[in-house]
Write a protein that holds these residues in place. Structure first.
Motif, short mmCIF file in Angstrom:
data_model
loop_
_atom_site.label_atom_id
_atom_site.label_comp_id
_atom_site.label_asym_id
_atom_site.label_seq_id
_atom_site.Cartn_x
_atom_site.Cartn_y
_atom_site.Cartn_z
N ILE A 215 5.35 -7.02 4.90
CA ILE A 215 4.02 -6.43 4.83
C ILE A 215 3.21 -7.20 3.80
O ILE A 215 3.66 -7.43 2.67
N GLU A 216 2.02 -7.61 4.21
CA GLU A 216 1.18 -8.39 3.33
C GLU A 216 -0.05 -7.59 2.97
O GLU A 216 -0.70 -7.00 3.85
N ILE A 217 -0.36 -7.56 1.69
CA ILE A 217 -1.50 -6.79 1.22
C ILE A 217 -2.33 -7.66 0.31
O ILE A 217 -1.80 -8.39 -0.54
N SER B 164 0.85 -1.16 0.00
CA SER B 164 0.00 0.00 0.00
C SER B 164 0.88 1.20 0.00
O SER B 164 1.99 1.10 0.24
N LEU B 165 0.43 2.36 -0.08
CA LEU B 165 1.33 3.37 -0.40
C LEU B 165 1.01 4.82 -0.22
O LEU B 165 0.15 5.32 -0.86
N THR B 166 1.80 5.50 0.58
CA THR B 166 1.55 6.90 0.79
C THR B 166 1.87 7.65 -0.46
O THR B 166 1.27 8.66 -0.74
N ALA C 242 2.54 2.57 9.63
CA ALA C 242 3.89 2.20 9.19
C ALA C 242 3.83 1.18 8.06
O ALA C 242 4.63 1.22 7.12
N ALA C 243 2.88 0.25 8.15
CA ALA C 243 2.72 -0.75 7.09
C ALA C 243 2.35 -0.08 5.77
O ALA C 243 2.87 -0.42 4.70
#
Length: 392
Positions: free
Chosen positions: A341-343, A14-16, A377-378
């Motif tokens: 990190i799992e998405i 995921s992503l900022t 954080a993830a």
């Protein structure tokens, strides 16, 4: 919920950094046949402010595996069906089939089910199919039950037992539950709302992927591993050669796995049960003695983690799992595992989990309080991934 292997590895990043409306694309694959090429992948909009929910569930782990025995409580016969660790949804139909067979053998045609989660709903529906009149008694119903907060991935041996604590016949019993459940889920593929569907998962790393479930140095347990018994059910993971995918990591691996869109799937189970004449009554149990208040003589106890308090079953160990939920993106239909990190993209949201602690992460942790800092954080780690990816 840090599901083991996340089935071949995958849960999106995921992503900022927030991706533009471009597709992440792979160059013409030099070492993959055209029919096996990595498709264009839409980026996830990874902004912390797109986290619309953070949930925690407690997996009911038992070293000896699920409890499926029969017990007398006063004039009631209780068939237990709980303690499936991180495999509740995956094994639900097979496990409930065993419980229902034992319940129907008692000769009663009115049967009660205690609990309204994955195991309770599948037990109730299978009882109906066997000809029983069924009432569910539960404190909560979907979407408020603990199992509604699960990851939603096919993970039939995720924390299902300890290898050295099960009976000799457990592996065969597990295989029976697994195969029965898998073939039942096949019947949900392609149905309205896509309650169950196959999606691709990508496991990413910058070094050879080690077979080390714990990266934090804690003492580990020897969890049961039974997937080799059912290798014929799911595709094998395939290493993707450099240049055949858009990911910035040195190594990438692809697999395909079943995904449960739990919000819609749970709603369908409840509707199916009610349409067939089932009843759900609100009832909060504090002691097995309160079962005497029910008119039914035979009951299936599918209370999950709640059985620890209700049945004073200290063999149940909580395994905490937290999910951060990003706003759904219908155009995203894959999963990724990156830096622990799992998405996983589901119809009801994009699941983001910190799985860096391996299978010991959350072990014997009964806190159901969300940790927003961990969730954020993830998301930032996922954003970092997408910031490095090839776009066009």
């Amino acid at each position: 919920m840090n599901r083991r292997n996340f089935v071949g590895g995958a849960a999106l990043a995921s992503l900022t950094g927030c991706a533009p409306k471009a597709k992440l694309t792979a160059p013409a694959p030099p070492d993959l046949p055209s029919y096996d090429a990595v498709p264009k992948l839409m980026p996830i909009r990874a902004h912390v402010d797109r986290l619309f929910r953070i949930t925690v569930c407690l997996r009911p782990f038992r070293a000896a595996g699920p409890r499926l025995d029969v017990e007398r409580v006063g004039d009631k016969t209780v068939v237990h069906n709980y303690g499936h660790g991180g495999s509740g949804w995956s094994l639900s139909w097979g496990s409930s089939g065993i419980a229902v067979e034992k319940a129907m053998a008692m000769g009663e045609r009115e049967v009660a089910v205690i609990g309204c989660g994955a195991l309770g709903m599948t037990s109730a529906i299978l009882l109906q199919r066997a000809g029983a009149k069924v009432t569910i008694y539960a404190k909560e119903r979907p979407p408020d039950v603990r199992s509604a907060r699960a990851t939603g991935t096919w993970s039939p041996d995720s924390r299902i037992s300890l290898a050295n604590s099960v009976s000799p016949d457990f592996p065969a019993l597990w295989e029976k539950m697994c195969r029965t459940s898998f073939h039942t889920y096949e019947g949900y593929l392609g149905t309205p709302g896509n309650p169950v569907e196959w999606i691709d998962r990508y496991g990413l790393s910058d070094g050879p992927q080690p077979n080390q479930p714990n990266q934090r140095g804690e003492v580990t347990l020897s969890f049961g591993r039974y997937q080799d018994r059912v290798r014929d059910l799911t595709p094998r993971a395939v290493d993707l050669p450099p240049g055949t995918h858009p990911f910035p990591t040195k190594f990438a691996r692809r697999n395909s796995s079943l995904t449960f869109n739990i919000a819609g799937y749970s709603r369908q189970l409840v509707n199916d049960f009610l349409v067939e004449g089932g009843r759900i009554e609100h009832f909060e149990f504090h002691s097995p003695n309160e079962l005497s208040q029910l008119p039914q003589k035979v009951l299936i106890n599918a209370t999950g983690y709640g059985a620890r308090a209700l049945w004073k079953d200290d063999s149940i160990v909580p395994v905490r799992g937290q999910i951060g939920w990003l706003i759904p993106q219908p155009e995203v239909n894959y999963g990724v595992s990156y830096k622990g990190i799992e998405i996983l993209s589901r119809r009801d949201g994009i699941v983001v989990q910190d799985g860096s602690g391996g299978e010991m992460d959350g072990y014997n942790d009964a806190s159901e309080t969300p940790d927003r800092a961990v969730a954020e954080a993830a998301v930032r780690t996922v954003a970092e991934l997408y910031g490095r990816m090839t776009t066009r």
